[in-house]
Design an enzyme around this catalytic site. Structure first.
Site, PDB file in Angstrom:
ATOM      1  N   GLU A   5       0.834  -1.179   0.000  1.00  0.00           N
ATOM      2  CA  GLU A   5       0.000   0.000   0.000  1.00  0.00           C
ATOM      3  C   GLU A   5       0.874   1.235   0.000  1.00  0.00           C
ATOM      4  OE1 GLU A   5      -0.594  -2.524   2.013  1.00  0.00           O
ATOM      5  OE2 GLU A   5      -2.716  -3.051   1.944  1.00  0.00           O
ATOM      6  N   ILE A 152      -2.252   0.350  -3.565  1.00  0.00           N
ATOM      7  CA  ILE A 152      -2.718   1.349  -2.614  1.00  0.00           C
ATOM      8  C   ILE A 152      -3.884   0.754  -1.824  1.00  0.00           C
ATOM      9  CG2 ILE A 152      -1.925   3.383  -3.886  1.00  0.00           C
ATOM     10  CD1 ILE A 152      -4.665   3.689  -5.100  1.00  0.00           C
ATOM     11  N   ASP A 153      -4.199   1.387  -0.711  1.00  0.00           N
ATOM     12  CA  ASP A 153      -5.245   0.877   0.170  1.00  0.00           C
ATOM     13  C   ASP A 153      -6.612   0.892  -0.493  1.00  0.00           C
ATOM     14  OD1 ASP A 153      -3.377   0.621   2.194  1.00  0.00           O
ATOM     15  OD2 ASP A 153      -3.816   2.580   3.057  1.00  0.00           O
ATOM     16  N   LYS A 154      -7.510   0.095   0.065  1.00  0.00           N
ATOM     17  CA  LYS A 154      -8.886   0.017  -0.414  1.00  0.00           C
ATOM     18  C   LYS A 154      -9.534   1.395  -0.513  1.00  0.00           C
ATOM     19  CE  LYS A 154     -13.450  -1.535   1.132  1.00  0.00           C
ATOM     20  NZ  LYS A 154     -14.203  -2.239   2.197  1.00  0.00           N
TER      21      LYS A 154
END
Length: 351
Positions: A5, A152-154
């Site tokens: 992420e 990358i993050d959700k």
């Protein structure tokens, strides 16, 4: 090597949810190992106890030992560093925003809310599921993840580059590992950042008690080195709009670094940014912030700019994306609040 992420080098730091049980309202206090025996088919108690010793059993997002007493309403989860079943990579016809594509790579502008790859309780509906439908044969990185050079993050939106060939995977991954790629994020953070620009340095690793969080180890005794450069874009009273450029790419790097310096990301639930951290005690202000949370129901982080050398042409390519609507609306709301507050203050001082 490829990255996690917000960055590059993939690390053994993510967790996959194997089981999740919420204790009923009538649950009497019961050791967690005995509790799980009632819910996990073919469970062996000594294996559950061993999992607890290794920090894989969590109650309400905190790792617990096997003698923890489960109470009514507790959320009990079993998390491991490998997926619960192997066949997660199923092609799915899902909409994705491709901003560039050629024979060896594509650049995607990921919407907030979309998980990048299956795992950790999200086994479908991910970007990888969508990419496998769009492209039949994607190369895999060393963690067996098709096409991923970084992720990358959700709930972070923004740009990602995806490799379509083995050669492109190797070439692009090397740039992220050697820190020659260009990545710029925009973020809303709590508080008025005093410096116009600065650098945050501090090793990042798993939090000692909450392994769903990352934390900063300034002495470097744990975690991995991490460097984030930031610059103020706009001051909006009790929050600040900033730009962050990554020199390294650790899991949750921006989120952990900004919290470390006292400027947690706005509405970052995992790191405490979903509470009012700066401002007044007035009810009117509280209502304003709650409305801002509704406009932007996620952490205020967007991967805006991405640059890299093309694997074939060897030309440097740079892509830029607009701030997504939810974040833009939130910024404008704070902008108007800041202006109105300054006007009211000016009028009171002149009276």
């Amino acid at each position: 090597m490829v990255g996690p992420e917000e960055g590059s080098e993939f690390e053994k730091d993510e967790l996959f949810e194997h089981h999740k049980v919420v204790a009923s309202k009538g649950q009497e206090p019961l050791r967690v190992d005995k509790f799980l025996m009632n819910f996990i088919e073919n469970a062996v108690r000594n294996k559950i106890q061993q999992a607890a010793k290794e920090g894989h059993i969590w109650v309400n997002d905190v790792a617990v030992k096997q003698n923890y007493k489960v109470k009514a309403g507790d959320e009990v989860r079993v998390l491991f560093e490998y997926p619960p079943h192997e066949d997660l990579l199923v092609p799915e016809d899902l909409p994705i925003n491709i901003v560039y594509e050629d024979d060896v790579l594509l650049v995607v502008n990921k919407e907030p809310g979309m998980v990048v790859h299956p795992g950790h309780g999200n086994y479908s509906g991910t970007l990888i599921n969508a990419l496998l439908y769009h492209i039949k044969d994607l190369p895999v990185n060393r963690n067996e993840r098709p096409g991923l050079v970084h992720r990358i993050d959700k709930d972070t939106s923004g740009l990602l580059v995806i490799a379509k060939t083995d050669a492109a995977m190797t070439f692009l991954s090397k740039q992220f590992f050697e820190k020659t790629s260009e990545r710029e994020y925009v973020a809303l953070v709590w508080g008025n950042v005093k410096e116009e620009s600065g650098t945050v340095e501090g090793h990042i690793g798993r939090h000692p008690t909450n392994r769903l969080q990352m934390t900063v180890y300034p002495d470097g005794d744990q975690g991995k080195d991490a460097v984030t450069h930031f610059k103020v874009i706009e001051r909006l009273g009790y929050i600040t709009l900033i730009s962050c450029k990554l020199e390294t790419g650790r899991t949750h790097q921006i989120r952990a670094h900004m919290k470390y310096i006292g400027h947690t990301l706005f509405n970052d639930e995992r790191y405490g940014g979903e509470r009012i951290l700066k401002g007044t005690t007035f009810t009117k202000y509280k209502q304003f912030v709650e409305n801002a949370f509704k406009l932007l129901p996620r952490q205020a982080l967007h991967a805006k700019t991405l640059g890299f050398v093309h694997p074939v042409s060897k030309e440097f390519m740079r892509f830029d994306s607009e701030i997504p609507k939810d974040m833009a609306l939130c910024i404008e709301k704070w902008r108007q609040y800041s202006k109105n507050s300054a006007t009211e203050l000016g009028e009171s001082e002149s009276e």
